[in-house]
Design an enzyme around this catalytic site. Sequence first.
Site, PDB file in Angstrom:
ATOM      1  N   ASP A   3       0.843  -1.193   0.000  1.00 46.87           N
ATOM      2  CA  ASP A   3       0.000   0.000   0.000  1.00 46.87           C
ATOM      3  C   ASP A   3       0.890   1.260   0.000  1.00 46.87           C
ATOM      4  OD1 ASP A   3      -2.190   1.658  -0.004  1.00 46.87           O
ATOM      5  OD2 ASP A   3      -3.219   0.662   1.636  1.00 46.87           O
TER       6      ASP A   3
ATOM      7  N   GLU B 278     -10.612   6.933   4.326  1.00 45.96           N
ATOM      8  CA  GLU B 278      -9.571   6.377   5.198  1.00 45.96           C
ATOM      9  C   GLU B 278      -9.617   6.967   6.610  1.00 45.96           C
ATOM     10  OE1 GLU B 278      -5.758   5.520   3.363  1.00 45.96           O
ATOM     11  OE2 GLU B 278      -6.562   6.028   1.416  1.00 45.96           O
TER      12      GLU B 278
END
Length: 613
Positions: free
Chosen positions: A307, A504
């Site tokens: 990521d 997020e």
Amino acid sequence: MASTGVYGLAGLFCATAAGVFLLTGAPTMTKLSSYDPQVKELLSKMTLDEKIGQMTQPEQDGLKDPADVEKYFLGSVLSGGNSDPKEGNSLQAWTDMYDRIQRHSRNTRLGIPILYGVDAVHGHNNVLGAVIFPHNIGLGCTRNAALVAKIGRITAEEVRATGINWAFAPCVTVPQDERWGRTYEGFSEDPQLVKTLGEAAVHGLQGVSLSDPLSVLACAKHYVGDGGTTYGSAKGGKGLDQGDTRVDEATLRRIHLPGYVSAIQAGVASIMPSYNSWNGVKCSASKRLLTEILKQELGFEGFLISDYNAIDQIDPNYKTAIGVSINAGMDMVMVPTKYRVFFDDLKELVHEGTVPMARIDDAVTRILRVKFAMQLMDKSRSPIADRGLHKSFGSPEHRQVAREAVRESLVVLKNEHKLLPLSKGAARIHVAGKSADDIGNQCGGWTISWQGQSGAVTPGGTTILAAIREAVSKQTNVTFSKDGTGATGANIGVVVIGEKPYAEFQGDRADLSIDKDDLAAVTNMKKAGIPVVVILISGRPMIINDVLAQGDSFIAAWLPGTEGQGIADVLFGDYNPTGTLSFSWPRSMAQIPINLGDRNYDPLFKYGYGLRY
Ligand code: BGC
Ligand code: BGC
């Protein structure tokens, strides 16, 4: 439609009252390792620099010089959530940007095309004018795997219209705590539903074959346990995102692993290890998770992409972090800006013997398998964008499928005195609420920008207010006020409230109660003495007690995307609602986390709840 075969997959599924079953089984994906003879031959010609280049993925706007694609033999480039072409955001500019970068790869000695990755998580959501589908939480409430596969096919086609060949989707997270800012990225709190829909999404995105020019490489994320972090274990002792998942291995396997098992069975060829830790160890650093479980036990033959800057969290010393992650089994590293440092450090680690050459060869083998499977290595096929696909980008046909997804995703939680469906012939309907006329709020995060934004963020869609106006009879007067005042004299009120866009960690919230302004809009409507329908736009169940009591009807609409007509379809009864909750709905903050199977399970609305007309 660009091709008749586009929706072919949907035929593989059969919907029944009990659920959705695969009729003929998964399309037979060619085993990735069957390309190993070709891969071996190519690998034998590669220098260490060329191999490390394949493992390096900078961000488009982080490239110091576009020619670095050649200089560093880059295997991949990404656009993150805020990575528009420098010419601006348009279909044309995205396609030009992709082509420009891809062309550089052709100038390298071996001419290995790049994989270009993007977060197409609810349609090709970074590009202006793309159709935006409901976020996964809404799709979970449809329980419709054939529809999810269809959405994957359309998304793949719109992504391919810009040339891009890789989507960082599906997210097969199993969110266990609604306070998490990524709850909406998950189909459900129930691993079994995530398993079914994740598999369907992979089939949709990758199609029957990765070599199909209308398919994109899919990426199951975020491996593993991203939705199971302990509250307060995130950075700074706050929230959930990127925190620590404190469960034993049996629990991890039961809740968080099934989505990966089915995605691998469906042929997913890339997987993204997660930012979070498992019992104190970062997933990106865990050999147990990456190599032993995923590659050895589950037989995953594709490659792992880290990521965004995630490996940085493994160790304060970047070089150490790289060594740990690659040795744990990471194959490609998402390194948005400091890719030159990554390249040099990894080379040194190999020279020093910290990272064995065999590990590099394994990583590159996995990446090249996928490139062979996608026929990127076939010199007779150009990796340059097929601009013929621009015609169907954001087309009415694509929007129609999104509209169907919206109406199937809505969950009717309350319907006193059968207020719904509303009559299209009412003399006057008063519409209110901050999200009644706001495409940006409808779409949520990961829309045009990383965090998303309120307002007219993208052209081509329909707000809920516009959809209501379109649906009613000519005689009906539809009036609007954001705060719900001025409703006196109307026959019915519709108030659209809820959350503003976030993504997020920025969406982690300790308190999920309804905004004061939202509450006021509902109260103002009720003052007019009319029956009121409340529609909630949100990325998760919220604490709705006060508004639920005031509303005569209540619809959870999640983050429906650009096609507001799907909401009008349910409001006016053109569609008899079928959506059922894919998450348990809590009564209070004190009840969170609350999940199916809990002891003393007593939510406000149970998992699976949803009214019909
Ligand atoms: C997110 C991923 C995403 C990546 C690239 C990360 O911050 O966690 O879901 O794929 O960025 O944008
Ligand atoms: C990027 C996102 C990424 C995030 C990670 C943003 O700047 O645009 O793609 O997920 O940073 O924190």
